[in-house]
Scaffold this motif. Structure first.
Motif, mmCIF file in Angstrom:
data_model
loop_
_atom_site.group_PDB
_atom_site.id
_atom_site.type_symbol
_atom_site.label_atom_id
_atom_site.label_comp_id
_atom_site.label_asym_id
_atom_site.label_seq_id
_atom_site.Cartn_x
_atom_site.Cartn_y
_atom_site.Cartn_z
ATOM 1 N N PHE A 16 0.822 -1.211 0.000
ATOM 2 C CA PHE A 16 0.000 0.000 0.000
ATOM 3 C C PHE A 16 0.859 1.265 0.000
ATOM 4 O O PHE A 16 0.549 2.245 -0.654
ATOM 5 C CB PHE A 16 -0.937 -0.013 1.212
ATOM 6 N N ASP A 17 1.958 1.231 0.743
ATOM 7 C CA ASP A 17 2.807 2.416 0.880
ATOM 8 C C ASP A 17 3.891 2.515 -0.191
ATOM 9 O O ASP A 17 4.757 3.380 -0.125
ATOM 10 C CB ASP A 17 3.446 2.453 2.268
ATOM 11 N N GLY A 18 3.852 1.624 -1.180
ATOM 12 C CA GLY A 18 4.815 1.674 -2.276
ATOM 13 C C GLY A 18 6.003 0.761 -2.110
ATOM 14 O O GLY A 18 6.768 0.567 -3.067
ATOM 15 N N THR A 73 0.694 -2.473 4.626
ATOM 16 C CA THR A 73 1.469 -1.236 4.740
ATOM 17 C C THR A 73 2.617 -1.413 5.717
ATOM 18 O O THR A 73 2.391 -1.765 6.881
ATOM 19 C CB THR A 73 0.562 -0.083 5.212
ATOM 20 N N GLN A 74 3.830 -1.148 5.248
ATOM 21 C CA GLN A 74 4.989 -1.172 6.141
ATOM 22 C C GLN A 74 5.095 0.141 6.916
ATOM 23 O O GLN A 74 5.305 0.138 8.113
ATOM 24 C CB GLN A 74 6.278 -1.413 5.339
ATOM 25 N N ASP A 75 4.941 1.251 6.237
ATOM 26 C CA ASP A 75 5.017 2.568 6.853
ATOM 27 C C ASP A 75 3.594 3.029 7.168
ATOM 28 O O ASP A 75 2.927 3.645 6.350
ATOM 29 C CB ASP A 75 5.713 3.555 5.910
ATOM 30 N N THR A 76 3.143 2.735 8.389
ATOM 31 C CA THR A 76 1.741 2.980 8.737
ATOM 32 C C THR A 76 1.363 4.455 8.699
ATOM 33 O O THR A 76 0.199 4.783 8.527
ATOM 34 C CB THR A 76 1.394 2.378 10.115
ATOM 35 N N ASP A 77 2.340 5.352 8.852
ATOM 36 C CA ASP A 77 2.022 6.780 8.751
ATOM 37 C C ASP A 77 1.435 7.105 7.382
ATOM 38 O O ASP A 77 0.548 7.953 7.263
ATOM 39 C CB ASP A 77 3.271 7.633 8.995
ATOM 40 N N LYS A 78 1.883 6.425 6.354
ATOM 41 C CA LYS A 78 1.362 6.644 5.003
ATOM 42 C C LYS A 78 -0.056 6.091 4.862
ATOM 43 O O LYS A 78 -0.851 6.586 4.087
ATOM 44 C CB LYS A 78 2.282 6.014 3.961
ATOM 45 N N PHE A 79 -0.378 5.052 5.614
ATOM 46 C CA PHE A 79 -1.723 4.459 5.557
ATOM 47 C C PHE A 79 -2.724 5.314 6.315
ATOM 48 O O PHE A 79 -3.803 5.625 5.818
ATOM 49 C CB PHE A 79 -1.710 3.042 6.125
ATOM 50 N N TYR A 80 -2.385 5.700 7.541
ATOM 51 C CA TYR A 80 -3.334 6.397 8.401
ATOM 52 C C TYR A 80 -3.797 7.717 7.811
ATOM 53 O O TYR A 80 -4.913 8.134 8.037
ATOM 54 C CB TYR A 80 -2.746 6.611 9.791
ATOM 55 N N LYS A 82 -4.282 8.227 4.610
ATOM 56 C CA LYS A 82 -4.967 8.025 3.333
ATOM 57 C C LYS A 82 -6.182 7.103 3.406
ATOM 58 O O LYS A 82 -6.919 6.992 2.442
ATOM 59 C CB LYS A 82 -3.985 7.428 2.315
ATOM 60 N N SER A 83 -6.367 6.419 4.495
ATOM 61 C CA SER A 83 -7.449 5.434 4.563
ATOM 62 C C SER A 83 -8.052 5.399 5.960
ATOM 63 O O SER A 83 -7.403 5.748 6.942
ATOM 64 C CB SER A 83 -6.915 4.048 4.201
ATOM 65 N N GLN A 84 -9.278 4.932 6.009
ATOM 66 C CA GLN A 84 -9.888 4.634 7.302
ATOM 67 C C GLN A 84 -9.217 3.388 7.848
ATOM 68 O O GLN A 84 -8.516 2.673 7.134
ATOM 69 C CB GLN A 84 -11.380 4.379 7.121
ATOM 70 N N ARG A 85 -9.454 3.118 9.099
ATOM 71 C CA ARG A 85 -8.893 1.915 9.694
ATOM 72 C C ARG A 85 -9.915 1.264 10.608
ATOM 73 O O ARG A 85 -10.920 1.871 10.955
ATOM 74 C CB ARG A 85 -7.589 2.222 10.420
ATOM 75 N N ILE A 86 -9.646 0.054 10.965
ATOM 76 C CA ILE A 86 -10.512 -0.676 11.889
ATOM 77 C C ILE A 86 -10.388 -0.022 13.260
ATOM 78 O O ILE A 86 -9.285 0.209 13.753
ATOM 79 C CB ILE A 86 -10.111 -2.171 11.959
ATOM 80 N N GLU A 87 -11.546 0.269 13.864
ATOM 81 C CA GLU A 87 -11.572 0.915 15.177
ATOM 82 C C GLU A 87 -12.357 0.046 16.153
ATOM 83 O O GLU A 87 -12.992 -0.933 15.754
ATOM 84 C CB GLU A 87 -12.220 2.303 15.067
#
Length: 192
Positions: A16-18, A73-80, A82-87
């Motif tokens: 996801f993060d490239g 995603t390895q770099d979670t900062d890039k995911f958070y 750009k996308s919603q997440r499970i809460e």
């Protein structure tokens, strides 16, 4: 635009993060197994007879994208960003549904066959795929730290599929009884 990129021709794939990893990487295996489960959830939704279950499964299909994205995603900062997440609320929705049906359905004190209806059988397929995906996630979690919500959601998901399968089977059984009563009634009326 072509759907193929040729970037995976040498056995690598993009996260996801490239970042790029081998296609057999445990991370890819994990989110790929959740992806397989999500495709089966879509089939289950089409078979469900209880409208509430159909709606719940549609919601789950979208949540699975967020789950897979975070795992991919390895770099979670890039995911958070750009996308919603499970809460926690997503986990609570699964738990509320499990509790509701557990209270409403007849108690079970032994193993059950995996599905007495088409919907029930398909939901059991989903349940077993959820379990496999969770096993992969647990293995991956030995080397990669995930948020607790990711692992909790994965764990509740198979129980959720199990209880929906029971609900669909119970509904199908009740409908079969109603249909039989109506059939006998119509036959009795015709014979008069």
């Amino acid at each position: 635009m072509a759907i193929y990129t040729k970037t995976g021709d040498k056995g690598n794939t993009s996260l996801f993060d490239g970042g790029r990893v081998k296609k057999y990487d445990l991370r890819v295996e994990t989110y790929g197994t959740f992806d397989e489960c999500n495709a089966q959830i879509s089939v289950a939704e089409k078979y469900c007879q209880i409208s509430e279950n159909k709606e719940l499964l549609k919601q789950i299909e979208y949540k699975m994208f967020f789950l897979q994205g975070e795992i991919a995603t390895q770099d979670t900062d890039k995911f958070y960003g750009k996308s919603q997440r499970i809460e926690a609320e997503d986990i609570h929705l699964l738990e509320r549904t499990i509790d509701k049906y557990t209270d409403e359905l007849p108690a079970v004190d032994s193993f059950i066959l995996p599905g007495m209806s088409l919907a029930g059988a398909q939901l059991h397929v989903c349940r077993t795929l959820c379990r496999r995906a969770e096993r992969r996630l647990v293995q991956l979690s030995e080397t990669i730290k995930f948020r607790p919500e990711v692992e909790q959601y994965a764990n509740r998901l198979s129980d959720f599929m199990y209880i929906l399968a029971r609900a669909e089977d119970h509904y199908a059984q009740q409908q079969k009884l109603v249909d039989e009563v109506v059939k006998r009634y119509c036959k009795a009326i015709e014979s008069k």
